[in-house]
Write an enzyme that holds these catalytic residues in place. Structure first.
Site, short mmCIF file in Angstrom:
data_model
loop_
_atom_site.label_atom_id
_atom_site.label_comp_id
_atom_site.label_asym_id
_atom_site.label_seq_id
_atom_site.Cartn_x
_atom_site.Cartn_y
_atom_site.Cartn_z
N HIS A 100 24.90 -8.13 -7.95
CA HIS A 100 25.63 -6.86 -7.99
C HIS A 100 26.61 -6.75 -6.83
CE1 HIS A 100 22.01 -5.91 -5.51
NE2 HIS A 100 22.88 -5.23 -4.79
N TYR A 113 26.37 -1.67 -8.21
CA TYR A 113 26.80 -1.77 -9.61
C TYR A 113 26.84 -3.24 -10.04
CZ TYR A 113 27.82 3.14 -9.17
OH TYR A 113 27.67 4.49 -8.95
N THR A 114 26.26 -3.51 -11.20
CA THR A 114 26.26 -4.86 -11.77
C THR A 114 27.25 -4.89 -12.93
OG1 THR A 114 23.93 -5.15 -11.24
CG2 THR A 114 24.83 -6.59 -12.92
N CYS A 165 14.37 -2.61 -13.30
CA CYS A 165 15.40 -1.90 -12.54
C CYS A 165 15.54 -0.49 -13.10
CB CYS A 165 16.74 -2.63 -12.66
SG CYS A 165 18.02 -1.97 -11.56
#
Ligand SMILES: Cc1cc2nc3c(=O)[nH]c(=O)nc-3n(C[C@H](O)[C@H](O)[C@H](O)COP(=O)(O)OP(=O)(O)OC[C@H]3O[C@@H](n4cnc5c(N)ncnc54)[C@H](O)[C@@H]3O)c2cc1C
Length: 286
Positions: free
Chosen positions: A67, A84-85, A260
């Site tokens: 990420h 953020y990925t 996650c």
């Protein structure tokens, strides 16, 4: 047929030495800026953000499951940072794509989410401060992961995602499915309601493409048939019963369960997995 090495180079290590992250100039804090090229509304509270890379022939250079951290400087000199990925494949050239849900102001959360509301307000051409790569776990194909840079081999994978925590999980499912590398995956994705499910079409498509090795389940925690329409999937928060019903891989040295989601979700998942006999070595929280 493509050799295993060619598949790895295409889906798992794409051009990493010549990538944006390997070559971009950063400030003293290791941060760089990318320009927003396109913003596409996907639902009432979710947007696709496509950022331009400095060189249209370059890939970003993030590992599968890695990420970036987005930074938002505040007026008082402080700043906020969020992970953020991307949802784009790591061999995407010239751009990188994120799907980001806006935590809007509501009765339960009168302020809403700081970073996601800021991102939603951005116009095309705006620049966002980012930093990376980050991520302790990376998938490099055919059952091999690197965990803190040490290679580990796992072929039975359980994946548990909550809300916006889907994206690192999506990366894993996407890369393994497109590479057709035989990784056995069971995924349970928890959301409040049907409308909250991120990248639903993409996930459905991947599960149709990978019927042998990917089993995809959804659970909804606040579904009401009368309000939201019929729902035939699972209901309620992630539980030991769900894990058994979805036939997650049994605890073993060949098993890895990745998860996650928001902090409370992560705590619940860890408790559930521990109660079922999974050890710390068999779990990884993104
Ligand atoms: C590895 C990793 C990758 C991630 N990738 C993505 C991604 O690709 N896309 C993505 O959208 N997110 C992703 N996230 C989540 C992201 O990092 C932020 O947590 C999220 O965008 C919220 O940040 P915020 O500043 O807007 O909210 P904050 O200001 O941090 O809000 C705090 C918390 O309040 C709650 N909250 C506030 N408003 C609401 C609301 N309206 N409804 C429900 N809860 C609310 C939420 O629990 C929220 O997390 C990822 C997280 C991790 C750990």
């Amino acid at each position: 047929m493509e050799s295993q090495q060619a598949v790895i180079e295409r889906y798992f290590v794409a051009d990493s030495d010549n990538s944006t992250l390997a070559t971009i100039e950063t400030n003293d804090d290791g941060q760089f800026e990318l320009e927003l090229k396109e913003k596409i509304a996907l639902t009432h509270d979710t947007n696709k953000f496509i950022f331009k890379l400095p060189d249209e022939n370059q890939v970003l250079g993030l590992n599968v499951c890695g990420h970036l951290i987005f930074h938002l400087p505040l007026e008082d000199g402080d700043s906020i940072s969020r992970k953020y990925t991307p949802v784009s494949q790591l061999n995407e050239r010239g751009t990188v794509t994120f799907v980001i849900k806006t935590y809007k102001k509501c009765d339960e959360f009168p302020n809403g989410g700081k970073m996601s509301q800021h991102l939603e307000s951005l116009e095309v051409g705006a620049k966002v401060k980012m930093e990376g790569p980050f991520g302790l776990l990376a998938y490099i194909g055919f059952g091999t992961f690197t965990l803190k840079k040490t290679k580990i081999q796992k072929t039975k994978i359980g994946i548990i995602a909550g809300g916006t925590g889907i994206t690192p999980c999506f990366q894993l499912v996407q890369a393994s499915t497109l590479a057709d590398d035989g990784l056995q995956m069971v995924m349970l994705y928890s959301n409040k309601s049907k409308d909250d499910i991120l990248v639903k079409d993409e996930l459905d498509q991947l599960s149709q493409q990978n019927t042998n090795n990917l089993k995809l389940y959804h659970t909804l925690t606040r579904h009401d048939d009368e309000k939201h329409g019929e729902w035939t999937g699972l209901k309620g928060r992630v539980s030991a019963e769900h894990i058994k019903q979805c036939r997650f891989p049994e605890p073993s040295s060949d098993t890895l369960i990745v998860y996650c989601g928001p902090a409370a979700f992560g705590k619940t998942v860890e408790e559930v997995l521990t109660s079922l006999g999974y050890t710390k070595e068999m779990m990884h929280k993104f």
